[in-house]
Structure formats: structure tokens, C-alpha cells
Design a protein around this motif. Structure first.
Motif, PDB file in Angstrom:
ATOM      1  N   GLU A  32       8.335 -39.436  27.433  1.00  0.00           N
ATOM      2  CA  GLU A  32       8.756 -38.101  27.871  1.00  0.00           C
ATOM      3  C   GLU A  32       7.632 -37.349  28.568  1.00  0.00           C
ATOM      4  O   GLU A  32       7.827 -36.693  29.586  1.00  0.00           O
ATOM      5  CB  GLU A  32       9.273 -37.282  26.664  1.00  0.00           C
ATOM      6  CG  GLU A  32      10.690 -37.661  26.266  1.00  0.00           C
ATOM      7  CD  GLU A  32      11.535 -38.163  27.449  1.00  0.00           C
ATOM      8  OE1 GLU A  32      11.894 -39.359  27.441  1.00  0.00           O
ATOM      9  OE2 GLU A  32      11.787 -37.391  28.411  1.00  0.00           O
ATOM     10  N   LYS A  33       6.426 -37.462  27.996  1.00  0.00           N
ATOM     11  CA  LYS A  33       5.271 -36.761  28.605  1.00  0.00           C
ATOM     12  C   LYS A  33       4.984 -37.354  29.996  1.00  0.00           C
ATOM     13  O   LYS A  33       4.688 -36.626  30.952  1.00  0.00           O
ATOM     14  CB  LYS A  33       4.027 -36.887  27.722  1.00  0.00           C
ATOM     15  CG  LYS A  33       4.155 -36.141  26.414  1.00  0.00           C
ATOM     16  CD  LYS A  33       3.996 -34.652  26.641  1.00  0.00           C
ATOM     17  CE  LYS A  33       4.200 -33.882  25.361  1.00  0.00           C
ATOM     18  NZ  LYS A  33       4.430 -32.466  25.538  1.00  0.00           N
ATOM     19  N   GLU A  42       7.692 -36.063  32.358  1.00  0.00           N
ATOM     20  CA  GLU A  42       7.445 -34.667  32.780  1.00  0.00           C
ATOM     21  C   GLU A  42       6.421 -34.630  33.904  1.00  0.00           C
ATOM     22  O   GLU A  42       6.569 -33.926  34.892  1.00  0.00           O
ATOM     23  CB  GLU A  42       6.868 -33.849  31.612  1.00  0.00           C
ATOM     24  CG  GLU A  42       7.910 -33.272  30.695  1.00  0.00           C
ATOM     25  CD  GLU A  42       7.236 -32.699  29.438  1.00  0.00           C
ATOM     26  OE1 GLU A  42       6.058 -32.267  29.510  1.00  0.00           O
ATOM     27  OE2 GLU A  42       7.911 -32.703  28.375  1.00  0.00           O
ATOM     28  N   VAL A  50      -1.059 -38.709  23.729  1.00  0.00           N
ATOM     29  CA  VAL A  50       0.130 -37.954  23.305  1.00  0.00           C
ATOM     30  C   VAL A  50       0.754 -38.635  22.097  1.00  0.00           C
ATOM     31  O   VAL A  50       0.522 -39.827  21.862  1.00  0.00           O
ATOM     32  CB  VAL A  50       1.171 -37.887  24.455  1.00  0.00           C
ATOM     33  CG1 VAL A  50       0.606 -37.190  25.685  1.00  0.00           C
ATOM     34  CG2 VAL A  50       1.664 -39.275  24.844  1.00  0.00           C
ATOM     35  N   ASP A 108       5.807 -40.982  19.842  1.00  0.00           N
ATOM     36  CA  ASP A 108       7.246 -40.849  20.109  1.00  0.00           C
ATOM     37  C   ASP A 108       7.537 -39.970  21.338  1.00  0.00           C
ATOM     38  O   ASP A 108       8.688 -39.798  21.727  1.00  0.00           O
ATOM     39  CB  ASP A 108       7.992 -40.337  18.866  1.00  0.00           C
ATOM     40  CG  ASP A 108       7.432 -39.005  18.387  1.00  0.00           C
ATOM     41  OD1 ASP A 108       6.440 -38.534  18.984  1.00  0.00           O
ATOM     42  OD2 ASP A 108       7.984 -38.433  17.419  1.00  0.00           O
ATOM     43  N   GLN A 109       6.469 -39.396  21.913  1.00  0.00           N
ATOM     44  CA  GLN A 109       6.692 -38.597  23.132  1.00  0.00           C
ATOM     45  C   GLN A 109       6.072 -39.240  24.373  1.00  0.00           C
ATOM     46  O   GLN A 109       5.994 -38.605  25.434  1.00  0.00           O
ATOM     47  CB  GLN A 109       6.073 -37.208  22.958  1.00  0.00           C
ATOM     48  CG  GLN A 109       6.731 -36.396  21.862  1.00  0.00           C
ATOM     49  CD  GLN A 109       5.941 -35.111  21.588  1.00  0.00           C
ATOM     50  OE1 GLN A 109       5.215 -34.605  22.446  1.00  0.00           O
ATOM     51  NE2 GLN A 109       6.084 -34.584  20.385  1.00  0.00           N
TER      52      GLN A 109
END
Ligand code: NAD
Length: 732
Positions: free
Chosen positions: A208-209, A212, A201, A204-205
Motif C-alpha cells: 500500500e505504501k 501511494e 514500513v 502489512d502495509q
């Protein structure tokens, strides 16, 4: 301060951050395991926590691996049963990883449990991948510079914290084999293709990934904990699996010749583990890992190839002199070596002036870099832009004025003192007084060559091995008058080109060639005695040498050997010990059998240059003796011929640090890596046995095997090399 901290957000996702204090990359140590274990317990017990993300506090990396010093500490602290101590220590670590994997699930129903994701910002090696493999999903940031894998086999061990068992169960034995058996590292995208990580991914995510996913109530039961689990590609008794396991065994044995205990143990752990349930497989893995760790070979390999190699790269023997980073290097002579030196220097970001006598020769030298970069582009390892950038740093010219501003010169012209002296003087006329001049000579004494220099303090040897871009060792040679700034400059340069340095004093053939030549010569001597050539080369290969001595002569060429022999004989006069060897090589030279380059040497070659059998003419000239020596005798002759030179080099002060003797031997000429190097090998044998064996060999084969005084003294006192010299520089 601990290396692991946990913070829980309002959404119930706990983030455990690994941040080893005082290190640029995370490294696992004993306390780290205890801290991680405590946080996992806390997260599993806390009803407010729904799941966990395990990540790193270091930018661009997850973890570099295990602090390998721990292994020695565990062994020591286990008293008189180190194997049991290791096994217990390993099982404690396994239990922590298994706790992560089971995450509080009911053992019978697999119900419950909390999702635990690994979020890797970048590089994840060794234990830095074994922990993620125990998590339920691995997210990797799309960071092309990151390296992901299990390189343990490279230092003589194997992934023994569940990495072996989990990877094989996740990917199948066939797919896992390059990762386990060759220590192959991948960037995140390739690691995903291979099936090692689950998602790549944007950096910068990353969190967050992972968050989730943790909140998505995923199924977290590992396939091997489900009923009816089948290993991808088939377990050993499945027809397809059978082929894999039989093939892998043969392949590994073919490659290692049985000389590397870790490769064998790894295969056993995989095979035996594949036949039993997961928790039993882990115990089997731990037993084989203990077996490897108890083998003196693994400690010796870890010490030389990991701890000491790194210490030398970090400047263990660098004089206390301010930074000498090289900015502009002049390379004199654009032949085979000069072209390679220009390439590695430009790749490291230095400005390079590449000089030869004719412009065409200089251009040809530069085109070596272009060809190299083109190959890299084809293999997806370089880009056109990178090629332009690297080539843009190289000025190929005949004009010495271009050397203005160079802070280092590396001379690689013909191996002729007169030519070298002329070049040294011409360079001195155009460079600043503080420019360091290095020669890449392989045979000429540095102190003598320095006489042509305007300042012998600034004159040094930087001896590369061929091919420059592949060979990882650089031997730095101090002449009698070489000053500390020249040594620091040479070491800083080697650090810039990311190779491993050793620093030795000036003497005939320095250190490496001094030891390689007796290896080759012992092989040739045996040919003259009627020992079967295949026995000689295979004996060496079964010791873990990449090539046997006769094959090595074919690769480097007979005429080079003959040239060195003539020069050595002229220099040594009546003391010259190798007349028996010369008889063979001068005869081969006369027969035009110069080695691979003429497609005729100790071996025959076909039209395509492929090696065939040994040349039948050898046996006609040197008929095969009826009584062939046993394998161990041949091996001992080949080994002692080299290690006694190493001991003499230490005795004479050519080597100042046994770590350099060991690391140098493995990297320069592939000295039996499983042994950890010549001094480690003598320590494995024990000096009393080694000294007695030398006496026997000297009695049977001649005074070249006579026990050096240092070895005899150490044997009498029951000392080991690392024991005796540990107080000096070899602190590891
Ligand atoms: P080479 O013959 O391939 O290259 C030597 C180059 O130097 C040639 O291009 C030649 O034109 C150039 N040259 C000669 N005189 C010159 C001068 N006055 N000014 C500028 N250029 C000049 O040789 P090589 O194999 O590259 O070896 C070079 C040096 O490196 C030698 O000292 C050799 O002992 C040493 N070395 C070689 C190896 C090896 O494996 N070939 C390994 C380590 C060290």
C-alpha cells in the motif's frame, strides 16, 4: 510457468511479482532476466499502466541473489572467447536495469517515464538488491530478521550488476565501502540509516505504501541523471573525495595484501567509474567484473565458498538415514571447548547438560554463555529475555544421572586417553543404547578411543575449532567401526548449530591439523635455516593467510606444539620427520617463550599484550643467512607443505571428497581463500607444473616435498583434481 508475473489493478498500478519456481527464496537466472525484461517492456508500453511495484511472492524475502552457476554456463557457451561472452551477457543485464531506471523518460529532457518502486518483504541480497537499486524508490518491510546487502565480495567477486556504481553514486564512496568491500549486511532499519533503502514500513502495509508513492506522481529522475550531479562525499578529484579514495586503496591493500583480485577490481571500478558519466561507469564496472570472472580465483572461490559449502551444509555426504535431529546433548568437560559447545548447542535450541568434575567448574563453563550473551546485549544483538532462554536450556552439574534422555554426547575432557576412556564408560552406564557418543579430541585416534565404548558403531569424532562460537567448520571423523547413524547424527547436529561440516576418516591428526602442522613446521624450519622471520610471516600473509606460521605458533602456544611433537615422535619412532623443527621449539620452550600467553614467543609483547617486533634472541641463536630466499620460494614451501598433505590425505582415503578438502582448509585455518582451497590451487597451477615444482622443492629442501604418486599420475595424464574427481562426489 515463469518466475515473474504481472497484474495490473484498476488504479493503473502494475504489480510484478518475482517467485522462483521450486525454491524457497528467489534466485535470478538467465530466463528470469528475459521474463523481467518482457514485463517491463509491457508495462512501459501500456498506456493504462501508471507505474509499477516490483515485489516478491516469497514470504519474508525478496531475493537471495544470483544463481552463480550461470557464470560458468555463460563462459562455456561463449566458445573460444568467454570474456567477450561474459561482457556481452553483462551488458544485456545492465541494459534491462537501465531500462527500469530510465522507465521511458525522454533522454534529453528527463520528462515522462513511469515510477517503479521496489517493495522488499525481507531479505534482499546481491542481485536482489541491485535490481531495487535501479528502481526509483526502495520500500522495505520492517522485518528485523531480514538481511539487506551485497555480499558478493565474500565469494571472490563484487557487485557487478550495477550495484557498485549505483551504491557509490547514491551514498558516496566512503559510506558505501563497508557494504561493498566487506559485504556488510544490515536489517531494514539499519539499511535505511545507511541510506541503502528509502523507506521502512510495517510489513502489512508494504504494497500500500509503495502504491501511494507510485500514484503520487513523484520525481523519478535519479540524481546522477540530473545536470550538475555531484557524488556524495566528493568524486576522486574533489579534496574530500581524494582522501577517501587514497585511504580506501591503502586500507584495502593493507587488509588483503593484494591477494584478492575482486577487492582490487572493485576499487578500480569505483575509482574509474567516479570520473565518468553513469553509462560509461556501468561499462567500466562490467569490464572489471569480466576481468574478475575470468580470473580462475573467482570460479574457485565461488565453487568452494558458495556452491560446495552449501552442498556440504545441506548434507551432500550424509548417509541415507532417517532424521537424527538432536534434542538433548550432554557435554562432558566444561573447559574452554566444552563451554563453547554448550553455548552453540543451547543457542540452537537444544537442551544441554554440561558436566565437569566439580560443580564450580561446571558453573564456570555455563557462565561463558552468560558472558557471551551479555556482550550480545551490549551490542544490541541479544536481549535479556533471549539470554534467560538460552541459559535456561543449560544444566551445569556433576551428576551423570542428568544425562538420561540425551541423544548425543560430546566429550571435551582432558586430552588423555585414560581420562576419556573413564568418562566414556561412565556415560555409557547411564545413557540409552541408541545415544551417539562423540569425542572432540584433536589428536587421539577415534578407533582407539572407541574401544572404551559399549558400541563402537555409535562412537564418532566431532572436532571443533577454537573459539567454538566463531569458527565455522566442524570436522567429523569416522572411526573404523563408526556406523552411518552416528555420521547422520553428527551432521544433523552441525546443521542445527549452523556450521559447515566435513566428514573424514580416522588417521593421525585427521585432515585439518594434519595440514596445518606442516605449514607451521615449514615456517619454523626456515627460522632455523636463517631466513628472516618477517619474510616468512609476510610471505604467508601475502598469500592471503590470516596469520603467518610464526605468529600462529605464538597464538596457539609453543608448549602445545612441543607436547604434540613429543607425542608424535613417540608414536612414529624412527620415521619421525621433524627433528629440525623440534630443535627450535624445544629450545623456545626451555627459554620460557611459550607464545602470547606468556607475552614472550617468536614476538615480544608489551604490557598490554600488544605484539611488538620479532624477539632479538631468535637472530642470536639462528643468525640471519646472508642469502635470503626469494618470496616465491618461501611461499611455495609454505603452500606445498600443506597441499601435499591434503593430496596424501586424499590418496590414503582420509579425505573422500575433494570439496571437503577445499572448503575445510579455508574455514578451518584460513588457507588462501582466493585459491578456493588446496585442490583448487593445484588445479590453478596445473598438475604438470605442480608435480615438477615438487620435484624441485624435494631436491632443494628434502623428501617431504616428494611428489605424491597420485599427483605424478595426474600430471602425466594432464588431469585436474576437479576434472578427475568430478565424476565421483565432487560434482560441482
Ligand atoms: P580444558 O582443559 O580447557 O577443559 C577440559 C575440562 O574437562 C576441564 O574443565 C576439566 O575439569 C574437565 N574434565 C577433566 N576430566 C573430567 C572428567 N573425568 N569428567 C568431567 N570433566 C572432566 O581443555 P579444552 O581446551 O577445552 O580441550 C578439551 C578437549 O578438546 C581436548 O580433547 C582437546 O584436545 C580438544 N580440543 C581442544 C581445542 C583447543 O583449541 N583447545 C580444539 C579442538 C579440540
Amino acid at each position: 510457468m515463469t518466475d515473474f508475473t504481472m497484474e495490473t489493478g484498476a488504479d493503473g498500478v502494475a504489480i510484478i511479482t518475482w517467485d522462483t519456481q521450486g525454491k524457497s527464496m528467489n534466485v535470478m537466472n538467465q530466463q528470469g532476466f528475459i521474463d523481467l525484461d518482457a514485463l517491463i517492456d509491457k508495462a512501459l508500453a501500456d498506456d493504462a499502466i501508471k507505474g509499477v511495484i516490483l515485489t516478491s511472492g516469497k514470504e519474508g524475502s525478496f531475493a537471495g541473489g544470483m544463481d552463480l552457476n550461470i557464470i560458468a554456463r555463460i563462459k562455456e557457451s561463449a566458445g573460444d572467447n568467454p570474456a567477450q561472452g561474459l561482457m556481452d551477457g553483462l551488458m544485456q543485464c545492465h541494459n534491462i536495469l537501465r531500462k527500469i531506471e530510465r522507465a521511458g523518460m525522454d533522454p534529453k529532457t528527463n520528462k515522462g517515464g513511469k515510477p517503479i518502486a521496489a517493495a522488499l518483504p525481507g531479505t534482499a541480497l546481491g542481485i536482489g538488491l541491485e535490481i531495487p537499486l535501479a528502481c526509483h524508490r526502495i520500500f522495505a518491510a520492517d522485518n528485523p530478521k531480514a538481511k539487506i546487502g551485497l555480499p558478493e565480495i565474500m565469494v571472490g567477486i563484487f557487485p557487478g550488476m550495477g550495484g557498485t556504481t549505483r551504491l557509490v553514486r547514491k551514498m558516496g564512496a566512503m559510506a558505501a565501502s563497508p557494504l561493498l568491500l566487506e559485504g556488510k549486511l544490515n536489517d531494514p532499519k539499519k539499511a535505511k540509516q545507511a541510506g541503502v533503502v528509502d523507506e521502512v514500513v510495517p510489513a502489512d502495509q508494504l504494497i500500500e505504501k509503495a502504491r501511494e508513492w507510485v500514484l503520487s506522481e513523484p520525481n523519478i529522475v535519479k540524481p546522477w541523471d540530473e545536470k550538475g550531479y555531484k557524488m556524495p562525499g566528493g568524486a576522486p578529484y574533489h579534496p574530500a573525495g581524494f582522501m577517501t579514495f587514497v585511504g580506501a586503496s591503502a586500507m584495502v591493500h593493507g587488509k588483503t595484501q593484494g591477494a584478492f583480485p575482486a577487492a582490487k577490481a572493485l576499487l578500480s571500478a569505483v575509482y574509474e567509474g567516479a570520473l565518468v558519466p553513469f553509462d560509461t561507469a556501468i561499462k567500466i564496472e562490467a569490464r572489471w567484473f569480466t576481468n574478475v570472472l575470468m580470473n580462475p580465483s573467482s570460479s574457485a572461490m565461488i565453487r568452494s565458498l558458495f556452491i560446495n559449502k552449501e552442498a556440504l551444509e545441506k548434507g551432500a555426504n550424509r548417509p541415507d538415514v532417517a532424521d537424527e535431529t538432536v534434542r538433548k546433548v550432554g557435554v562432558m568437560g566444561a573447559g574452554m571447548m566444552g563451554a563453547g559447545i554448550a553455548l552453540v548447542s543451547a543457542q540452537a535450541g537444544m537442551e544441554v547438560v554440561l558436566i565437569d568434575q566439580k560443580q564450580e567448574a561446571a558453573d564456570r563453563g555455563k557462565s561463558y554463555t552468560a558472558d557471551y550473551m551479555d556482550k550480545g546485549i551490549k551490542r544490541g544483538k541479544a536481549t535479556e529475555a533471549k539470554k534467560d532462554e538460552v541459559l535456561g536450556r543449560i544444566t551445569a552439574t556433576t551428576d551423570y544421572a542428568a544425562l538420561k534422555g540425551c541423544d548425543l554426547i560430546i566429550e571435551a575432557v582432558f586430552e588423555d586417553p585414560a581420562v576419556k576412556a573413564e568418562v566414556t564408560k561412565a556415560v555409557d552406564a547411564v545413557t540409552d543404547d541408541n545415544c551417539i557418543f562423540a569425542t572432540n579430541t584433536s589428536t587421539l585416534p577415534i578407533t582407539e578411543l572407541a574401544k572404551a565404548s559399549k558400541n563402537a558403531e555409535n562412537f564418532i569424532g566431532i572436532h571443533f575449532f577454537s573459539p567454538v562460537e566463531k569458527m565455522m567448520l566442524v570436522e567429523i571423523i569416522k572411526g573404523r567401526d563408526t556406523g552411518p547413524r552416528a555420521v547422520a547424527k553428527a551432521l544433523d547436529y552441525v546443521r542445527q548449530i549452523r556450521k559447515t561440516p566435513i566428514v573424514v576418516n580416522d588417521a593421525r591428526f585427521f585432515y585439518c591439523n594434519r595440514c596445518i602442522i606442516p605449514y607451521i613446521n615449514e615456517g619454523i624450519r626456515m627460522v632455523a635455516e636463517g631466513v628472516a622471520p618477517a619474510l616468512i610471516d609476510n610471505a604467508a600473509r601475502q598469500l592471503g593467510f590470516p596469520v603467518g606460521p610464526l605468529q600462529l605458533v605464538d597464538e596457539t602456544s609453543i608448549d602445545l606444539g612441543a607436547k604434540i611433537a613429543r607425542a608424535t615422535r613417540a608414536a612414529m619412532g624412527d620415521d619421525y620427520p621433524d627433528a629440525a623443527v623440534d630443535e627450535v621449539i624445544f629450545w623456545m620452550e626451555g627459554e620460557g617463550r611459550l607464545g602470547r600467553k606468556t607475552a614472550k614467543g617468536f614476538f615480544d609483547y608489551d604490557d598490554k599484550g600488544k605484539r611488538q617486533g620479532y624477539w632479538s634472541g631468535l637472530e642470536e641463536k639462528y643468525p640471519r643467512a646472508e642469502d635470503q630466499p626469494d618470496l616465491i620460494t618461501v611461499q611455495h614451501r609454505l603452500m606445498f607443505a600443506q597441499v601435499l598433505e591434503a593430496v596424501r590425505a586424499l590418496e590414503e582415503g582420509v579425505l573422500e571428497d575433494i570439496r571437503e578438502g577445499d572448503v575445510g582448509a579455508i574455514l578451518a585455518w584460513g588457507f588462501a581463500p582466493w585459491s578456493g582451497g588446496p585442490f583448487s590451487w593445484l588445479d590453478i597451477l596445473g598438475t604438470p607444473y605442480a608435480a615438477d615444482r615438487c620435484d624441485e622443492l624435494a631436491e632443494a629442501f628434502g623428501p617431504r616435498f616428494a611428489t605424491p604418486a597420485l599427483l605424478r599420475e595426474m600430471a602425466d595424464k594432464g588431469q585436474s583434481f576437479y576434472g578427475r574427481f568430478a565424476g565421483e562426489k565432487a560434482a560441482a
